[in-house]
Write a protein that holds these residues in place. Structure first.
Motif, mmCIF file in Angstrom:
data_model
loop_
_atom_site.group_PDB
_atom_site.id
_atom_site.type_symbol
_atom_site.label_atom_id
_atom_site.label_comp_id
_atom_site.label_asym_id
_atom_site.label_seq_id
_atom_site.Cartn_x
_atom_site.Cartn_y
_atom_site.Cartn_z
ATOM 1 N N ALA A 84 79.307 -32.898 -59.376
ATOM 2 C CA ALA A 84 79.388 -33.940 -60.401
ATOM 3 C C ALA A 84 78.749 -35.234 -59.900
ATOM 4 C CB ALA A 84 80.845 -34.181 -60.790
ATOM 5 N N PHE A 85 78.985 -35.568 -58.641
ATOM 6 C CA PHE A 85 78.352 -36.757 -58.064
ATOM 7 C C PHE A 85 76.844 -36.551 -57.953
ATOM 8 C CE2 PHE A 85 82.635 -37.944 -56.989
ATOM 9 C CZ PHE A 85 82.610 -39.330 -56.874
ATOM 10 N N THR A 86 76.431 -35.364 -57.526
ATOM 11 C CA THR A 86 74.999 -35.068 -57.399
ATOM 12 C C THR A 86 74.308 -35.158 -58.751
ATOM 13 O OG1 THR A 86 75.398 -33.618 -55.504
ATOM 14 C CG2 THR A 86 73.318 -33.331 -56.686
ATOM 15 N N ASP A 87 74.974 -34.672 -59.792
ATOM 16 C CA ASP A 87 74.406 -34.684 -61.147
ATOM 17 C C ASP A 87 74.577 -36.035 -61.842
ATOM 18 O OD1 ASP A 87 73.727 -32.045 -60.792
ATOM 19 O OD2 ASP A 87 75.452 -31.247 -61.878
ATOM 20 N N LYS A 88 75.097 -37.015 -61.120
ATOM 21 C CA LYS A 88 75.295 -38.375 -61.633
ATOM 22 C C LYS A 88 76.218 -38.405 -62.847
ATOM 23 C CE LYS A 88 70.977 -40.170 -59.739
ATOM 24 N NZ LYS A 88 69.722 -40.909 -59.971
ATOM 25 N N LEU A 89 77.217 -37.537 -62.825
ATOM 26 C CA LEU A 89 78.244 -37.566 -63.857
ATOM 27 C C LEU A 89 79.366 -38.493 -63.410
ATOM 28 C CD1 LEU A 89 78.338 -33.767 -64.782
ATOM 29 C CD2 LEU A 89 77.135 -35.637 -65.948
ATOM 30 N N VAL A 90 78.960 -39.631 -62.870
ATOM 31 C CA VAL A 90 79.871 -40.621 -62.306
ATOM 32 C C VAL A 90 79.276 -42.004 -62.554
ATOM 33 C CG1 VAL A 90 80.942 -41.508 -60.196
ATOM 34 C CG2 VAL A 90 80.636 -39.055 -60.472
ATOM 35 N N THR A 91 80.108 -42.970 -62.918
ATOM 36 C CA THR A 91 79.681 -44.363 -62.953
ATOM 37 C C THR A 91 80.661 -45.177 -62.111
ATOM 38 O OG1 THR A 91 80.936 -44.850 -64.972
ATOM 39 C CG2 THR A 91 78.643 -44.146 -65.238
ATOM 40 N N LYS A 92 80.132 -46.233 -61.477
ATOM 41 C CA LYS A 92 80.944 -47.049 -60.582
ATOM 42 C C LYS A 92 80.796 -48.525 -60.953
ATOM 43 C CE LYS A 92 79.997 -43.797 -56.812
ATOM 44 N NZ LYS A 92 79.395 -43.637 -55.464
ATOM 45 N N ARG A 93 81.894 -49.253 -60.801
ATOM 46 C CA ARG A 93 81.877 -50.690 -61.037
ATOM 47 C C ARG A 93 82.534 -51.394 -59.860
ATOM 48 N NH1 ARG A 93 85.137 -54.730 -63.388
ATOM 49 N NH2 ARG A 93 86.836 -53.246 -63.725
ATOM 50 N N TYR A 94 81.828 -52.364 -59.305
ATOM 51 C CA TYR A 94 82.312 -53.115 -58.149
ATOM 52 C C TYR A 94 82.488 -54.584 -58.521
ATOM 53 C CZ TYR A 94 80.941 -49.218 -55.083
ATOM 54 O OH TYR A 94 80.806 -47.998 -54.464
ATOM 55 N N LEU A 95 83.365 -55.264 -57.788
ATOM 56 C CA LEU A 95 83.516 -56.709 -57.869
ATOM 57 C C LEU A 95 83.110 -57.307 -56.533
ATOM 58 C CD1 LEU A 95 86.989 -57.068 -59.640
ATOM 59 C CD2 LEU A 95 84.725 -57.261 -60.681
ATOM 60 N N ALA A 96 82.413 -58.441 -56.585
ATOM 61 C CA ALA A 96 81.978 -59.103 -55.362
ATOM 62 C C ALA A 96 82.020 -60.610 -55.560
ATOM 63 C CB ALA A 96 80.563 -58.669 -54.986
ATOM 64 N N VAL A 97 82.459 -61.332 -54.523
ATOM 65 C CA VAL A 97 82.380 -62.791 -54.520
ATOM 66 C C VAL A 97 81.152 -63.175 -53.709
ATOM 67 C CG1 VAL A 97 83.495 -64.951 -53.830
ATOM 68 C CG2 VAL A 97 84.866 -63.069 -54.747
ATOM 69 N N VAL A 98 80.276 -63.971 -54.296
ATOM 70 C CA VAL A 98 78.997 -64.282 -53.681
ATOM 71 C C VAL A 98 78.809 -65.788 -53.537
ATOM 72 C CG1 VAL A 98 78.010 -62.211 -54.702
ATOM 73 C CG2 VAL A 98 77.663 -64.420 -55.837
ATOM 74 N N ARG A 99 77.901 -66.153 -52.658
ATOM 75 C CA ARG A 99 77.526 -67.554 -52.494
ATOM 76 C C ARG A 99 76.618 -67.970 -53.655
ATOM 77 N NH1 ARG A 99 73.208 -69.934 -49.666
ATOM 78 N NH2 ARG A 99 72.651 -67.948 -48.693
ATOM 79 N N GLY A 100 76.861 -69.161 -54.189
ATOM 80 C CA GLY A 100 76.069 -69.649 -55.311
ATOM 81 C C GLY A 100 76.526 -69.056 -56.632
ATOM 82 N N TRP A 101 75.941 -69.566 -57.700
ATOM 83 C CA TRP A 101 76.233 -69.030 -59.033
ATOM 84 C C TRP A 101 75.220 -67.933 -59.324
ATOM 85 C CZ3 TRP A 101 77.437 -73.988 -62.427
ATOM 86 C CH2 TRP A 101 78.636 -74.548 -61.968
ATOM 87 N N GLY A 102 75.658 -66.713 -59.188
ATOM 88 C CA GLY A 102 74.772 -65.574 -59.389
ATOM 89 C C GLY A 102 74.227 -65.520 -60.805
ATOM 90 N N PRO A 103 73.254 -64.645 -61.043
ATOM 91 C CA PRO A 103 72.635 -64.545 -62.374
ATOM 92 C C PRO A 103 73.639 -64.092 -63.423
ATOM 93 C CG PRO A 103 71.985 -62.705 -60.981
ATOM 94 C CD PRO A 103 72.694 -63.667 -60.089
ATOM 95 N N GLU A 104 73.468 -64.603 -64.640
ATOM 96 C CA GLU A 104 74.355 -64.200 -65.737
ATOM 97 C C GLU A 104 74.258 -62.700 -65.975
ATOM 98 O OE1 GLU A 104 75.110 -65.257 -70.460
ATOM 99 O OE2 GLU A 104 73.879 -66.571 -69.208
ATOM 100 N N ALA A 105 73.061 -62.160 -65.914
ATOM 101 C CA ALA A 105 72.844 -60.714 -66.018
ATOM 102 C C ALA A 105 71.477 -60.408 -65.433
ATOM 103 C CB ALA A 105 72.917 -60.246 -67.463
ATOM 104 N N LEU A 106 71.422 -59.355 -64.639
ATOM 105 C CA LEU A 106 70.166 -59.006 -63.987
ATOM 106 C C LEU A 106 70.234 -57.567 -63.498
ATOM 107 C CD1 LEU A 106 67.393 -60.000 -62.783
ATOM 108 C CD2 LEU A 106 68.667 -60.485 -60.677
ATOM 109 N N SER A 107 69.143 -56.826 -63.676
ATOM 110 C CA SER A 107 69.014 -55.490 -63.096
ATOM 111 C C SER A 107 68.035 -55.583 -61.939
ATOM 112 C CB SER A 107 68.525 -54.480 -64.139
ATOM 113 O OG SER A 107 69.511 -54.269 -65.130
ATOM 114 N N VAL A 108 68.489 -55.220 -60.750
ATOM 115 C CA VAL A 108 67.654 -55.282 -59.553
ATOM 116 C C VAL A 108 67.133 -53.872 -59.276
ATOM 117 C CG1 VAL A 108 67.526 -55.941 -57.119
ATOM 118 C CG2 VAL A 108 69.077 -57.150 -58.674
ATOM 119 N N ASP A 109 65.839 -53.696 -59.464
ATOM 120 C CA ASP A 109 65.190 -52.396 -59.270
ATOM 121 C C ASP A 109 64.247 -52.529 -58.078
ATOM 122 O OD1 ASP A 109 64.079 -49.906 -59.460
ATOM 123 O OD2 ASP A 109 63.265 -50.161 -61.485
ATOM 124 N N VAL A 110 64.820 -52.439 -56.882
ATOM 125 C CA VAL A 110 64.068 -52.656 -55.641
ATOM 126 C C VAL A 110 64.352 -51.503 -54.684
ATOM 127 C CG1 VAL A 110 63.713 -54.158 -53.656
ATOM 128 C CG2 VAL A 110 64.172 -55.155 -55.902
#
Length: 270
Positions: free
Chosen positions: A82-108
């Motif tokens: 199921a993990f290999t087939d990406k039948l999983v979604t994950k959500r994390y919380l993080a405290v960061v320095r500065g005011w992070g972007p309101e919304a952004l997809s990082v494709d790097v």
């Protein structure tokens, strides 16, 4: 179970799997990185429930939150698939320095960090993380050259699972996670440790949603923040995001629709 090894918080358990809230700073299992460690999630959970458990995914040592184990080898194979087939979604919380972007997809793309092979031998692999700012704060403390210091609570939803992906993508945006020794800034990390009671990486696996291969329904698991992380959010007025330990299945009607979608043939297949 000894007094020095408190029991793990069990979020959900059935005949095939068990989900726990991993404490930050605790290794999942014995590795070469153990270096004298005596507490491991796998061993603690095995002793706690009186049976062997099988890992099906990982969380880095400093990260707390939802961690799932299978309870037999067949379930381990099904859940790993199921993990290999990406039948999983994950959500994390993080405290960061500065005011992070309101919304952004990082494709790097990212090179794997295994600490063994030279970086030149490791080709960069696709890596995509969706970021969203949940809250921000400005405190009247001059940690660097400004009279105030800014921080944000970010939600991260990774679509790939590269090592330290969320940490590296946030650092690339100029908003490293607090207490990230490698990608962050020491002066901010020390302030959070010494003055705000936060000694560990402020990254938490808040939610994991997976396709249960036996129940044939989506199972959503959430884990509450550890005490230090929760106290920080309350201090900053962000207590609405501390979360709770919970488990819930999608209604049968939703599950049936999902099953039909999963079973649909791929029109591009030969």
């Amino acid at each position: 179970m000894t007094a020095a090894t408190p029991p793990l918080r069990v979020i959900y358990r059935d005949a095939q799997l068990i989900a726990v809230a991993k404490p930050p700073g605790m290794l999942v299992h014995r590795t070469a990185l153990a270096r004298g460690e005596t507490r491991f999630v796998m061993q603690t959970l095995r002793d706690q429930i009186g049976q062997h458990v099988f890992p099906v995914h990982r969380l880095d040592r400093p990260t707390g939150g939802v961690l799932v184990f299978a309870l037999d080898s067949q379930a381990a194979a099904a859940l790993t698939q199921a993990f290999t087939d990406k039948l999983v979604t994950k959500r994390y919380l993080a405290v960061v320095r500065g005011w992070g972007p309101e919304a952004l997809s990082v494709d790097v793309p990212l090179r794997e960090e295994d600490g063994i092979r030279p970086k030149a031998e490791m080709p960069a692999q696709p890596a995509l993380t969706h970021l969203r700012r949940l809250a921000c704060v400005e405190i009247p403390v001059a940690i660097e050259r400004y009279p105030q210091s800014r921080y944000a609570l970010m939600e991260a939803r990774p679509e790939t699972g590269r090592r330290h992906q969320i940490r590296r993508h946030l650092a690339r945006c100029g908003h490293p996670i607090i207490n990230d020794a490698k990608h962050g800034k020491g002066i901010h990390n020390r302030y959070f440790r010494d003055h705000l009671g936060c000694p560990h990486l402020l990254l938490h696996a808040a939610e994991l949603r997976l396709w249960h291969p036996y129940a044939e329904r989506w199972l959503t698991l959430t884990a509450a923040l550890d005490a230090a992380f929760a106290a920080l959010l309350a201090r900053f007025g962000w207590q609405a995001h501390t979360g709770s330990d919970s488990a819930r299945f999608d209604p049968p009607s939703v599950a049936q629709a999902a099953t039909a979608t999963l079973a649909e043939p791929n029109p591009e297949s030969p």
